[in-house]
Design a protein around this motif. Structure first.
Motif, PDB file in Angstrom:
ATOM      1  N   LEU A  28     -10.307 -44.816 -34.861  1.00 49.72           N
ATOM      2  CA  LEU A  28      -9.100 -45.167 -34.109  1.00 49.72           C
ATOM      3  C   LEU A  28      -8.740 -46.599 -34.480  1.00 49.72           C
ATOM      4  O   LEU A  28      -9.629 -47.436 -34.633  1.00 49.72           O
ATOM      5  CB  LEU A  28      -9.364 -45.175 -32.601  1.00 49.72           C
ATOM      6  N   ALA A  29      -7.467 -46.888 -34.602  1.00 54.65           N
ATOM      7  CA  ALA A  29      -6.995 -48.259 -34.786  1.00 54.65           C
ATOM      8  C   ALA A  29      -6.001 -48.535 -33.658  1.00 54.65           C
ATOM      9  O   ALA A  29      -5.038 -47.785 -33.474  1.00 54.65           O
ATOM     10  CB  ALA A  29      -6.340 -48.440 -36.144  1.00 54.65           C
ATOM     11  N   LYS A  81     -10.200 -51.716 -35.172  1.00 51.14           N
ATOM     12  CA  LYS A  81     -10.478 -50.407 -35.773  1.00 51.14           C
ATOM     13  C   LYS A  81     -11.886 -50.013 -35.358  1.00 51.14           C
ATOM     14  O   LYS A  81     -12.832 -50.775 -35.543  1.00 51.14           O
ATOM     15  CB  LYS A  81     -10.362 -50.471 -37.290  1.00 51.14           C
ATOM     16  N   HIS A  95      -1.549 -43.859 -26.164  1.00 48.88           N
ATOM     17  CA  HIS A  95      -0.808 -43.635 -27.405  1.00 48.88           C
ATOM     18  C   HIS A  95       0.195 -44.744 -27.719  1.00 48.88           C
ATOM     19  O   HIS A  95       0.548 -44.932 -28.885  1.00 48.88           O
ATOM     20  CB  HIS A  95      -0.091 -42.284 -27.355  1.00 48.88           C
ATOM     21  N   LEU A 112      -1.630 -47.120 -29.985  1.00 45.06           N
ATOM     22  CA  LEU A 112      -2.364 -46.498 -31.081  1.00 45.06           C
ATOM     23  C   LEU A 112      -1.629 -46.744 -32.399  1.00 45.06           C
ATOM     24  O   LEU A 112      -0.447 -46.445 -32.534  1.00 45.06           O
ATOM     25  CB  LEU A 112      -2.497 -44.992 -30.825  1.00 45.06           C
ATOM     26  N   ILE A 113      -2.328 -47.299 -33.365  1.00 44.95           N
ATOM     27  CA  ILE A 113      -1.752 -47.544 -34.684  1.00 44.95           C
ATOM     28  C   ILE A 113      -2.013 -46.350 -35.595  1.00 44.95           C
ATOM     29  O   ILE A 113      -1.120 -45.841 -36.254  1.00 44.95           O
ATOM     30  CB  ILE A 113      -2.328 -48.828 -35.321  1.00 44.95           C
ATOM     31  N   SER A 114      -3.265 -45.908 -35.623  1.00 46.58           N
ATOM     32  CA  SER A 114      -3.642 -44.816 -36.514  1.00 46.58           C
ATOM     33  C   SER A 114      -4.940 -44.199 -36.033  1.00 46.58           C
ATOM     34  O   SER A 114      -5.673 -44.796 -35.250  1.00 46.58           O
ATOM     35  CB  SER A 114      -3.821 -45.348 -37.939  1.00 46.58           C
ATOM     36  N   LEU A 115      -5.222 -43.001 -36.542  1.00 48.83           N
ATOM     37  CA  LEU A 115      -6.495 -42.349 -36.256  1.00 48.83           C
ATOM     38  C   LEU A 115      -6.828 -41.399 -37.387  1.00 48.83           C
ATOM     39  O   LEU A 115      -5.970 -41.022 -38.180  1.00 48.83           O
ATOM     40  CB  LEU A 115      -6.473 -41.621 -34.913  1.00 48.83           C
ATOM     41  N   SER A 116      -8.089 -41.012 -37.434  1.00 48.73           N
ATOM     42  CA  SER A 116      -8.549 -40.070 -38.436  1.00 48.73           C
ATOM     43  C   SER A 116      -9.522 -39.110 -37.776  1.00 48.73           C
ATOM     44  O   SER A 116     -10.505 -39.536 -37.181  1.00 48.73           O
ATOM     45  CB  SER A 116      -9.233 -40.820 -39.582  1.00 48.73           C
TER      46      SER A 116
END
Length: 93
Positions: free
Chosen positions: A10-11, A42, A70, A73-77
Motif C-alpha cells: 500500500l502507498a 509505502k 481510499h 491511497l496512492i497505489s496498491l498491489s
C-alpha cells in the motif's frame, strides 16, 4: 512446493489523517516493512496485509469509516477483499 510469498503493498499520502492509519497497519502487520518518504508511506508485506477498522479506531480514539481510507491511497498491489470492518490485500492463487 515453494514457500516464497509474493509481496503486496500500500502507498499512502503522508498527512495528519494517515498517521493513525499507518500506526494501526503497523500494529496489525508486524511482518510489514514501512518505508517513509517525504510525501508518502509505502508499506510492503510478504503474502498479506490487513487494515482493520477496529485498530484504526483504537489508535484515533473515534469512529472511523474504512471507505475514507481510499481518499489518501496512492497505489496498491495485490487482490483486495474489503468489508466494512477490514481491507485485506493479498495475491490469490
Amino acid at each position: 512446493m515453494s514457500t516464497v510469498r509474493s509481496t503486496v503493498f500500500l502507498a499512502l499520502q503522508t498527512n495528519d489523517e494517515t498517521r493513525p492509519i499507518i500506526e494501526a497497519i503497523e500494529r496489525d502487520n508486524p511482518h510489514a516493512v514501512v518505508n517513509r518518504y517525504p510525501a508518502m508511506v509505502k508499506i510492503d508485506a510478504p503474502g498479506r496485509l490487513v487494515v482493520r477498522r477496529s485498530t484504526v479506531e483504537e489508535v484515533m480514539g473515534v469512529e472511523w469509516e474504512l471507505q475514507s481510507f481510499h481518499v489518501n491511497l496512492i497505489s496498491l498491489s495485490g487482490n483486495i477483499d474489503e468489508t466494512e470492518d477490514e481491507l485485506i490485500l493479498e495475491w490469490k492463487q
